[in-house]
Design a protein around this motif. Structure first.
Motif, short mmCIF file in Angstrom:
data_model
loop_
_atom_site.label_atom_id
_atom_site.label_comp_id
_atom_site.label_asym_id
_atom_site.label_seq_id
_atom_site.Cartn_x
_atom_site.Cartn_y
_atom_site.Cartn_z
N ALA A 105 0.85 -0.91 0.02
CA ALA A 105 -0.29 -0.38 0.24
C ALA A 105 0.48 1.26 -0.20
O ALA A 105 0.56 2.51 0.32
CB ALA A 105 -0.84 -0.13 1.72
N TYR A 106 2.26 1.18 -0.02
CA TYR A 106 3.08 2.43 0.68
C TYR A 106 2.70 3.18 -0.79
O TYR A 106 3.37 2.13 -2.04
CB TYR A 106 4.23 2.24 0.59
CG TYR A 106 4.95 3.31 0.92
CD1 TYR A 106 5.10 4.21 1.84
CD2 TYR A 106 6.80 2.68 0.23
CE1 TYR A 106 6.46 5.19 1.83
CE2 TYR A 106 7.50 3.93 0.26
CZ TYR A 106 8.03 5.04 1.46
OH TYR A 106 8.48 5.46 1.07
N SER A 107 2.97 4.61 -1.34
CA SER A 107 3.11 4.78 -2.15
C SER A 107 4.17 5.14 -2.29
O SER A 107 4.42 6.00 -3.61
CB SER A 107 1.52 6.77 -1.99
OG SER A 107 2.89 6.69 -1.15
N PHE A 114 8.69 3.22 -9.46
CA PHE A 114 8.69 1.40 -9.44
C PHE A 114 7.50 0.84 -9.31
O PHE A 114 6.79 1.68 -8.31
CB PHE A 114 9.43 1.15 -8.27
CG PHE A 114 10.96 1.17 -7.71
CD1 PHE A 114 12.30 0.17 -8.82
CD2 PHE A 114 11.73 2.15 -8.04
CE1 PHE A 114 13.48 0.55 -8.89
CE2 PHE A 114 12.90 2.66 -8.11
CZ PHE A 114 13.97 1.61 -8.33
N GLU A 115 7.11 0.48 -10.44
CA GLU A 115 5.81 -0.16 -10.53
C GLU A 115 5.23 -1.28 -9.62
O GLU A 115 6.14 -2.00 -10.03
CB GLU A 115 5.13 -0.29 -11.81
CG GLU A 115 3.38 -0.53 -11.64
CD GLU A 115 3.11 -1.33 -12.98
OE1 GLU A 115 2.33 -2.71 -13.19
OE2 GLU A 115 4.39 -0.90 -13.88
N ASN B 98 0.31 3.43 6.72
CA ASN B 98 0.30 2.59 6.62
C ASN B 98 1.92 1.57 6.62
O ASN B 98 1.18 0.71 7.26
CB ASN B 98 0.95 1.87 4.61
CG ASN B 98 -0.89 2.03 3.66
OD1 ASN B 98 -1.47 1.31 4.20
ND2 ASN B 98 -0.28 2.76 2.51
N LEU B 99 2.78 2.72 7.01
CA LEU B 99 3.90 2.20 7.60
C LEU B 99 3.69 2.06 9.06
O LEU B 99 3.89 0.78 9.27
CB LEU B 99 4.92 2.90 6.86
CG LEU B 99 6.48 2.18 7.36
CD1 LEU B 99 6.58 1.00 6.31
CD2 LEU B 99 7.70 3.15 6.21
N GLY B 100 3.43 2.92 9.33
CA GLY B 100 3.52 2.24 10.83
C GLY B 100 2.43 1.72 11.85
O GLY B 100 2.82 0.97 12.32
N ALA B 180 10.88 8.39 6.98
CA ALA B 180 10.62 9.39 5.40
C ALA B 180 11.42 9.69 4.67
O ALA B 180 12.96 10.09 5.66
CB ALA B 180 9.76 10.83 6.39
N PRO B 181 11.20 10.03 3.42
CA PRO B 181 12.40 10.53 1.80
C PRO B 181 12.97 11.65 2.86
O PRO B 181 12.23 11.94 1.64
CB PRO B 181 11.55 9.82 1.42
CG PRO B 181 10.66 9.81 1.39
CD PRO B 181 10.13 9.67 2.95
#
Lengths: 220, 220
Positions: A105-107, A114-115, B98-100, B180-181
């Motif tokens: 689910a990570y956007s 990357f798809e 999502n990640l958390g 976080a990027p």
DNA sequence: AGGCGCTTGTGAACACCGGCACAAAGTCGC
DNA sequence: GCGACTTTGTGCCGGTGTTCACAAGCGCCT
């Protein structure tokens, strides 16, 4: 096809690890309408020293202009090309537990080129269901696909990680990102990078303790 | 309380990064009933060379027995002590996206000695709800807690990461794991480690492209 | 057109790290 | 008790990465 004479220089691993950071910063600058940046500014934004940044970029060729700086769009393109992002890259996530679910689910993948094309799990109760608008398939299904440009993310429990790695290596995959806390053994020519969250925490714990000990030395 | 005279040697960063791996392997061996292990066997299981492993362990002191090997339980304790895992460590996860969410449910933290004690989000619709049997609190609530032994995991969107970092640094936290990027700026004495999933994929993409180019050179 | 100021690209020194090979040191068998 | 065997701990070296410092190069201003 090749637009440049291809310097074909050897790029150090440490530099390769920083190029994605530069690329991210450059694209942010681009979105902000900045079209020229100096090594000092770019280094500040990327969290590195300017001299190191210039050396890193020098491995790509001479894309800066002395007295001015770097053209943001041009430099971003060159880095993207060097990283192999001009061709399409696909991701398969294996293991639909908590972590795999979140990764699916990570956007952040899509926004960086990357798809996520395949979601994989071996639990019959999960295969066939939809996660993040994609259908979950069995590992067998994945191994029938074309491995070209495919990166496999392993998010299974550690006990199954090696089996998954063996299977995808056999189908021709050469890039694996491993989230399972275990050591993967793969043949030469296959690149494995590992992300171990507990390891990161333990490294932080070490430094925090050392900091406290250092404090104690001056403050007994 | 100190059982050893505290060698107080400087441990290289590269070694610190490997100690958690050794610790994990040792605990697996311990669970299998193995009580003595040679550097050769341990290195094999950890995916490193035996000479390097011995050098790493030598920074902790001389805990091996020549002609025999290392006592598994003893060595595991020494590494855990060096990593600062003898005292309790707590984790706060900030950002319940999502990640958390996945990190909150991830069991790997507890099994490696880290208790996820706080879940934090600023969305009023999420604060007060339960995730993985824990109540989500606001950032303000977290900043009133004791920062001792606390590690903050930032899993917010990049735009909010710096604000979160500033807030937890102000409360006294000195260890941050950033998902976080973006680049975080913190004062001296605060340790930040970053995990950027897209960056890892881009590094893999580079190596895959290079491998293909190399192949093309011999196979045109 | 020419000089000046700014920034890049890089030579050189330095620090760090990984691997080989071996001496030191301990155990086991007799 | 002693010799042979095993494994650790480490001196040394080559490669890698990082930093300083500066010459070379480019644009701008006069």
């Amino acid at each position: 096809m090749s637009t440049a004479p291809a310097p074909r220089r050897e790029i150090p691993d440490a530099t390769v690890a920083r190029l994605p950071v530069y690329l991210r910063v450059l694209r942010t600058l681009l979105a902000d309408g900045v079209d020229v940046v100096s090594s000092e500014e770019l280094a500040e934004a990327a969290g590195v020293r300017s001299a190191g940044l210039r050396r890193d970029l020098s491995y790509l060729g001479s894309y800066g202009v002395r007295g001015v700086g770097y053209d943001v769009a041009r430099l971003a393109d060159e880095i993207a090309r060097e990283l192999g992002l001009t061709q399409d890259r696909f991701v398969a996530i294996v293991g639909m537990g908590n972590l795999g679910h979140a990764l699916a689910a990570y956007s952040g993948f899509a926004t960086r080129g990357f798809e996520v094309r395949w979601l994989v799990d071996n639990d019959p109760a999960i295969v066939g269901t939809q996660i993040a608008e994609r259908c979950v398939v069995a590992l067998e299904e994945l191994t029938r696909q074309d491995p070209d440009g495919l990166i496999v993310v392993i998010a299974t429990p550690p006990a199954q990680a090696q089996d998954v790695a063996d299977a995808v290596v056999a189908m021709g995959v050469r890039s694996i990102l491993n989230f399972a806390p275990c050591v993967l053994t793969v043949p030469d020519g296959v690149e494995v990078r590992k992300v171990d969250l507990a390891t990161e925490l333990q490294i932080l714990a070490f430094h925090e303790q050392r900091g406290r000990d250092d404090l104690r030395e001056v403050n007994p």
